[in-house]
Structure formats: structure tokens, C-alpha cells
Design an enzyme around this catalytic site. Structure first.
Site, PDB file in Angstrom:
ATOM      1  N   HIS A 193       0.804  -1.227   0.000  1.00  0.00           N
ATOM      2  CA  HIS A 193       0.000   0.000   0.000  1.00  0.00           C
ATOM      3  C   HIS A 193       0.831   1.268   0.000  1.00  0.00           C
ATOM      4  O   HIS A 193       0.267   2.369  -0.032  1.00  0.00           O
ATOM      5  CB  HIS A 193      -0.933   0.034   1.212  1.00  0.00           C
ATOM      6  N   LYS A 235      -8.644  13.706   4.203  1.00  0.00           N
ATOM      7  CA  LYS A 235      -7.812  12.505   4.139  1.00  0.00           C
ATOM      8  C   LYS A 235      -6.923  12.520   5.369  1.00  0.00           C
ATOM      9  O   LYS A 235      -6.857  13.525   6.075  1.00  0.00           O
ATOM     10  CB  LYS A 235      -6.975  12.478   2.862  1.00  0.00           C
ATOM     11  N   ARG A 236      -6.234  11.409   5.650  1.00  0.00           N
ATOM     12  CA  ARG A 236      -5.271  11.409   6.748  1.00  0.00           C
ATOM     13  C   ARG A 236      -4.297  12.584   6.568  1.00  0.00           C
ATOM     14  O   ARG A 236      -3.963  12.954   5.442  1.00  0.00           O
ATOM     15  CB  ARG A 236      -4.481  10.086   6.778  1.00  0.00           C
ATOM     16  N   LYS A 270       0.842  14.044   1.574  1.00  0.00           N
ATOM     17  CA  LYS A 270      -0.455  14.455   1.027  1.00  0.00           C
ATOM     18  C   LYS A 270      -0.548  15.981   0.899  1.00  0.00           C
ATOM     19  O   LYS A 270      -1.428  16.503   0.240  1.00  0.00           O
ATOM     20  CB  LYS A 270      -1.588  13.908   1.900  1.00  0.00           C
ATOM     21  N   THR A 313      -8.267   6.649  -2.752  1.00  0.00           N
ATOM     22  CA  THR A 313      -9.622   6.219  -3.104  1.00  0.00           C
ATOM     23  C   THR A 313     -10.571   7.401  -2.936  1.00  0.00           C
ATOM     24  O   THR A 313     -11.620   7.441  -3.575  1.00  0.00           O
ATOM     25  CB  THR A 313     -10.103   5.054  -2.214  1.00  0.00           C
ATOM     26  N   LYS A 320     -14.023   8.724  -5.112  1.00  0.00           N
ATOM     27  CA  LYS A 320     -15.334   9.074  -4.537  1.00  0.00           C
ATOM     28  C   LYS A 320     -15.768  10.452  -5.039  1.00  0.00           C
ATOM     29  O   LYS A 320     -16.928  10.661  -5.394  1.00  0.00           O
ATOM     30  CB  LYS A 320     -15.258   9.083  -3.009  1.00  0.00           C
TER      31      LYS A 320
HETATM   32  C1  LIG Z   1     -11.901   7.274   1.360  1.00  0.00           C
HETATM   33  C2  LIG Z   1     -11.451   7.599   2.713  1.00  0.00           C
HETATM   34  C3  LIG Z   1     -10.081   7.723   2.987  1.00  0.00           C
HETATM   35  C4  LIG Z   1      -9.021   7.626   1.924  1.00  0.00           C
HETATM   36  O1  LIG Z   1      -8.855   8.932   1.405  1.00  0.00           O
HETATM   37  P1  LIG Z   1      -7.603   9.290   0.459  1.00  0.00           P
HETATM   38  O2  LIG Z   1      -7.951  10.670  -0.024  1.00  0.00           O
HETATM   39  O3  LIG Z   1      -7.606   8.304  -0.647  1.00  0.00           O
HETATM   40  O4  LIG Z   1      -6.401   9.263   1.301  1.00  0.00           O
HETATM   41  C5  LIG Z   1      -9.683   8.014   4.275  1.00  0.00           C
HETATM   42  N1  LIG Z   1     -10.586   8.155   5.267  1.00  0.00           N
HETATM   43  C6  LIG Z   1     -11.915   8.055   5.040  1.00  0.00           C
HETATM   44  C7  LIG Z   1     -12.859   8.252   6.174  1.00  0.00           C
HETATM   45  C8  LIG Z   1     -12.402   7.763   3.761  1.00  0.00           C
HETATM   46  O5  LIG Z   1     -13.716   7.671   3.546  1.00  0.00           O
END
Ligand SMILES: *Cc1c(COP(=O)(O)O)cnc(C)c1O
Length: 609
Positions: free
Chosen positions: A165, A344-345, A350, A452, A456
Site C-alpha cells: 500500500h 484525508k489522513r 499528502k 480512493t 469518490k
Molecule cells: C476514502 C477515505 C479515505 C481515503 O482517502 P484518500 O484521499 O484516498 O487518502 C480516508 N478516510 C476516510 C474516512 C475515507 O472515507
């Protein structure tokens, strides 16, 4: 301690805990199937010690129970301390060992021959956290069931596969040999045997599983897996060239790509009922379990009636979100503003700090020229930091401090507001993503394995502002370059730039907006009570700047202005947004899971009724 008993290795003075299982049914689409999510809790072998308690040793009487329960009390415990590392390794072993025993128990209850285990059990290692599964399964087959070592290794490998990952070196776990030898001495021995067997298979081309007194869990996972996969095309290519270059040369057929996906049932059907209704009215309901049918929307993208309905759904989602925000967080935002979202985290790669720097620069620009026709914008951030990640917490602090100053500025706040929403989780994501206009996917190229969140947002009609990183590359290929605000260096350019001495200083000198924003932060404009609060953040950015925030700043600024200009023309904007929805169907997790089935597990779908 490991001793030999009638030719087999056994651990003598091992600590024991019980692993009761806790099952949750995961009900599949339309209730046709249910899978079992089985979780484990660590519980003491012996309850509390009444004899010690009666002697007045109250704490000692409770201690064994407390220690056992600690193993599963907190998932991913902070591993910055020695105790944290030990607990983390115990936890990884505990969950892995419980799962493997359970798999073997169920297999043996059906009476199959052990050599057939790979036909019945596909065990997917999700990152290196369960990588001890390789040595543990060999131990269960060889030590406990008497299978020859070579056969045990081959059988285990037939069951195991590994998803990588991240390529970040600090995330490819390494455990000190001392800690491993102390907690899992038999596994240390088996790792050496696996290493020797692997070397014998590939004479003269040895890759070691240990280095500098550490055990390399990524290499162990790779060596014990029949397939290893990356999670986007770019990430898989980089994996072959970088972290696993040697192992890839030895095993050229082992690495495969399975680009991530997201479930359309949660991330569109359930999270965005307005858009879902419009899609179903336009192309029927087949898209819900066959997301690539979204391409049937293509014909409607130039239909003004459809685009009006599409825009209306987005506007109403934004209104809902604004109302929720006012009610829950006491913050008022204008639903007509551009909702610019980075959730995101929190991590340096990032680059939430790139986003907040651009925010500060924009604020200064608006302040200097308030009448220049600015497009009103709400910058929304949310995300959690790992408990031991101090720099990430400073970024959160900075975003909050910037928000406080900007939101109270009477001149600029009609055009620019900043929100940091607490407790980012899936529920908040489901609320926010359908209301987003712009999706921030701005990682340093080469660092985001897939992402991911990017999928979305695209599905929900928020075009991406982003770099050529992770699955962004594949999203842009599909939604079209016109409908994606690309900026920044490529992964190759990043490597070259990093080699330039003084790259950050050069970038700062070349762009006074960046210099001005950094200066405001370092002079305490957002932390008047503690002027030097961001000394560390500024020193990082003006010094090594490993993630090249400064070097990508100007390109990011320009891309933001392009996004703004497009947003100011609703006809252009909604068309671009609708192209994202219509062309994101490939990013369904259904497609991803089919890939794992055919390329990795060797399984075929059961026919639906
Ligand atoms: C989809 C999702 C992530 C992943 O987000 P990235 O932008 O791909 O890092 C992290 N936390 C939550 C709650 C999510 O729904």
C-alpha cells in the site's frame, strides 16, 4: 525459548492468551449473500487472581488480565516508544495467529489433505502488518503438523498473497532482530530457513530478509506470497523499479496491478440520493451493480436539461451541507461559494500544508485587492494524524490558526473561508463528498499509492485538482484532461528536483506569493500569542522540503486560478463535473475484486440467482 521435542521445535515458556471471536455479518447487495467479518479480542488465560487479591495484592491480582487485554485494546498502538513497538508486534502476531488457526481449524474440520489448503484458502495480506503470517503458517504446517519444510513453505505461499500500500520506507515495517528473537524466537529461526530455501531456489541471486539487525517484513511478505500487487498502475510500476526491484528481477511474474476502486452502493447510491435518482431516471438502475453503465450518461452531457438537473442536485447537496454545518458546528457558509475540499489522513506527502500555504497567499492577495472580482471559496479540511506524528499535528494546528484569522477578517471572509472539521470519518465523508465542487489530490508525485478519496469525488461530480500520482493518473485518462486540473512535477521530475541543492530557496525566491505566505506564518500572523509556534514547519519548508511543497507551489497556484475561472462559468463547470460522473465507472470496487479473483485467488464468481 525454543526446544526440540521428538524432532520438532516447541516454544516452552510462551505467554498464552485466549482469542475469542466476534462475528459481524456483512450483508451483500440485495441481501443475496452474507460474509462474516470475524474480529478477535485478547483475553487472559486465567481470570483474576483471588488468592493474591485476598493477600492484599490488589494491583498484582489484576495485572495479568490487564496485560492480556492490552494486546487488542487499541488498534495500531503508537509505536514511537520501545513499549509501543513491543505491543504493536504482539498485536500483529496475535491477530494473525488467531486468524490462521481459525482457517486451519475450519479446513481440517472438512477433512481435506493439507497439501490442498491453497485450493480452499486465499489469504490476502493487507500491507505488511500481518506479514508474520508467512513464518506462522510455515510453523503451523511444519512444526505442528509435521509437513516437510520445503512443502510447508510452498503450501503457505500457495495460500498467501500480499498487497503493498505504500512505497514510503518508514511504512515498510522492520522489526529489530532483538525484539523478534525475544517475542517470537521460533519465527526468527523459520525466517532464516525461509531465507535459505529462497536462496537455494535462486542460486547466486540472494535477497536477504534481514539487514542491519532488522527483519524486513516487506521482503518476507513478498517472498512468502504467490502474488504481490500494487494498487494503481503508477504505484505498481514504481514498486517494480524501487522497493522490490531485486525481488521483481528474481520473480518477474509475481507482481501484478489491481487498481483500487470504491463501492458505488455506499459512495453514490446511499451517500448521494439526489444524483442517484437523476442517474437512474436517465439510464435506468443497472449502474448500481455495473458501474461502467455510467458511460450511458455520455449522451446526456450536452443536454441542457440534464445539466440543469445535475447542477440542481449539487446545489441542494451543498445547501444540506451548509445547514448541517450551521446546526452542528455553528459555522455559516454561502452554498453558492466554491466548496474546495481536502479530506484525508494528515501526512506531509499528502501536502495539506501546500493547500494552506496557497490559502494564506490567496488571502493576502484578496486583502491587497478586494475588488478584483474574486470567486467566493470555502476551503474545507478534515483528517486525523497518527498519534506519534508531531509534524502532522502542527499542520492541523496551523490550519486551525489560519482559519481563525481568515474567518474573522471582514474584508476577505466574504470571498475566502477556511474550515477544519474535527473527527474525520466515513460518515463525515459521506456527508461532504456529495457537496464538494473541487477535490484536492495534491500529493508529491510518486508518494500516493492510489488514493480512493479521489475516486469518490470524481463519481460525485467534483473534478480533481491534482498531481500525476497514484490513481489520479488513471482518473485523468478516463475523465479527460479538460475535466481535471493538473499541476506539478511528475514522479521522475520530483526525483531530479530533489537532487537540486537549495530547491526550496530557489522556488521561494521565484514566487513572492509563496515567500509572503511563509513570512506571514513565520512572523506569527496566525499565532500572535506564540509567534514562533510554526518555526519548525517553516524551517522544514525553507530547508530540506523533502515533499517539494515549495517547488510545486506556483504550478498549484496557477491550477487553482484555472479551476476558479472554470467555476465562474456554470455551463462549463457542470459539464466538466458531469463528465467526471459519467466516466468514473471503471473505479468500482466490483471491478477491483474481480481482478483479485482472476489474477490472484484463482476463483470464479458464484452465479447470482
Ligand atoms: C476514502 C477515505 C479515505 C481515503 O482517502 P484518500 O484521499 O484516498 O487518502 C480516508 N478516510 C476516510 C474516512 C475515507 O472515507
Amino acid at each position: 525459548e525454543v526446544t526440540q521435542k521428538s524432532g520438532r521445535a516447541v516454544s516452552t515458556d510462551a505467554a498464552s492468551v485466549i482469542a475469542p471471536s466476534f462475528d459481524t455479518p456483512i450483508i451483500g447487495w440485495k441481501g443475496r449473500w452474507a460474509n462474516t467479518l470475524r474480529l478477535w479480542s485478547a483475553q487472559p488465560l486465567h481470570g483474576f487472581d483471588l488468592a493474591r487479591f485476598n493477600r492484599g495484592e490488589y494491583a498484582a491480582a489484576a495485572e495479568p488480565e490487564a496485560l492480556a487485554r492490552t494486546i487488542s485494546r487499541v488498534l495500531y498502538p503508537d509505536d514511537t516508544t520501545g513499549q509501543g513497538k513491543e505491543l504493536r508486534l504482539k498485536q500483529e502476531y496475535f491477530f494473525t495467529a488467531a486468524s490462521l488457526r481459525d482457517i486451519l481449524r475450519r479446513f481440517e474440520a472438512e477433512g481435506g489433505a493439507l497439501a490442498d489448503l491453497p485450493k480452499k484458502a486465499a489469504i490476502q495480506l493487507n500491507d505488511t502488518h500481518p506479514a508474520i503470517a508467512g513464518p506462522e503458517l510455515v510453523r503451523l504446517l511444519h512444526d505442528e503438523r509435521g509437513m516437510a519444510l520445503d512443502e510447508a513453505i510452498a503450501t503457505a505461499r500457495g495460500c498467501l498473497s500480499y498487497t503493498n500500500h505504500t512505497l514510503m520506507p518508514e511504512a515498510l515495517e522492520r522489526w529489530s532482530e532483538d525484539l523478534m528473537s525475544q517475542l517470537l524466537p521460533r519465527h526468527m529461526q523459520l525466517i532464516e530457513r525461509i531465507d535459505e530455501a529462497h536462496a537455494a531456489e535462486m542460486p547466486g541471486r540472494r535477497v536477504t530478509l534481514r539487514e542491519n539487525g532488522e527483519v524486513k517484513m516487506g521482503e518476507i511478505a513478498f517472498t512468502m506470497a504467490h502474488k504481490v500487487n500494487g494498487v494503481s498502475a503508477l504505484h505498481t510500476d514504481l514498486m517494480k523499479e524501487t522497493v522490490f526491484a531485486d525481488l521483481h528481477r528474481l520473480h518477474p511474474d509475481r507482481i501484478v496491478n489491481e487498481t483500487n476502486g470504491v463501492t458505488p452502493r455506499r459512495w453514490l447510491l446511499s451517500a448521494n440520493p439526489r444524483l442517484s435518482r437523476l442517474i437512474t431516471e436517465t439510464i435506468g438502475e443497472g449502474w448500481v451493480d455495473d458501474l461502467e453503465q455510467l458511460d450511458r450518461l455520455e449522451a446526456s452531457i450536452s443536454d441542457p436539461g440534464f445539466l440543469d438537473a445535475y447542477a440542481k442536485a449539487k446545489r441542494e447537496n451543498k445547501q444540506d451541507f451548509a445547514e448541517w454545518l450551521a446546526a452542528e458546528q455553528g459555522v455559516r457558509v454561502d452554498p453558492e461559494a466554491l466548496f474546495d475540499v481536502q479530506i484525508k489522513r494528515i501526512h506531509e506527502y499528502k501536502r495539506q500544508h501546500l493547500n494552506i500555504l496557497e490559502t494564506v497567499a490567496l488571502w493576502r492577495e484578496i486583502k491587497a485587492n478586494p475588488g478584483a472580482g474574486w470567486v467566493p471559496r470555502v476551503k474545507i479540511f478534515a483528517g486525523k494524524a497518527a498519534p506519534g506524528y508531531v509534524f502532522a499535528k502542527e499542520i492541523i494546528h496551523l490550519i486551525n490558526d489560519v482559519a481563525e484569522v481568515l474567518n474573522a477578517d471582514p474584508v476577505t471572509s466574504p470571498y475566502l473561508k477556511v474550515l477544519f472539521l474535527p473527527n474525520y470519518n466515513v460518515s463525515l465523508a459521506e456527508r461532504l463528498i456529495p457537496a464538494a465542487d473541487l477535490s484536492e489530490q495534491i500529493s508529491t508525485a510518486g508518494k500516493e499509492a492510489s488514493g480512493t478519496g479521489n475516486m469518490k469525488f470524481a463519481l460525485n461530480g467534483a473534478p480533481t485538482i491534482g498531481t500525476l500520482d497514484g490513481a489520479n493518473v488513471e482518473i485523468r485518462d478516463r475523465v479527460g484532461a479538460r475535466n481535471f486540473f493538473l499541476f506539478g512535477m511528475t514522479a521522475q521530475e520530483v526525483e531530479a528536483r530533489r537532487a537540486v541543492p537549495d530547491h526550496a530557496r530557489q522556488a521561494i525566491q521565484a514566487d513572492p506569493r509563496l515567500g509572503g505566505a511563509l513570512k506571514a506564518i513565520s512572523q506569527g500572523a496566525f499565532s500572535p500569542s506564540d509567534k514562533h509556534r510554526y518555526r519548525g514547519v517553516v524551517a522544514n519548508l525553507t530547508g530540506q522540503d523533502y515533499f517539494l511543497v515549495c517547488s510545486d507551489f506556483t504550478a498549484y497556484w496557477d491550477a487553482q486560478r484555472r479551476a476558479e475561472a472554470a467555476f465562474a462559468d456554470p455551463a462549463v463547470w457542470h459539464r466538466g463535473a458531469a463528465c467526471n460522473t459519467a466516466r468514473a465507472g471503471w473505479f468500482s470496487s466490483d471491478r477491483t475484486i474481480r481482478g483479485y479473483m482472476t489474477d490472484i485467488w484463482g476463483t470464479v464468481p458464484l452465479a447470482a440467482e
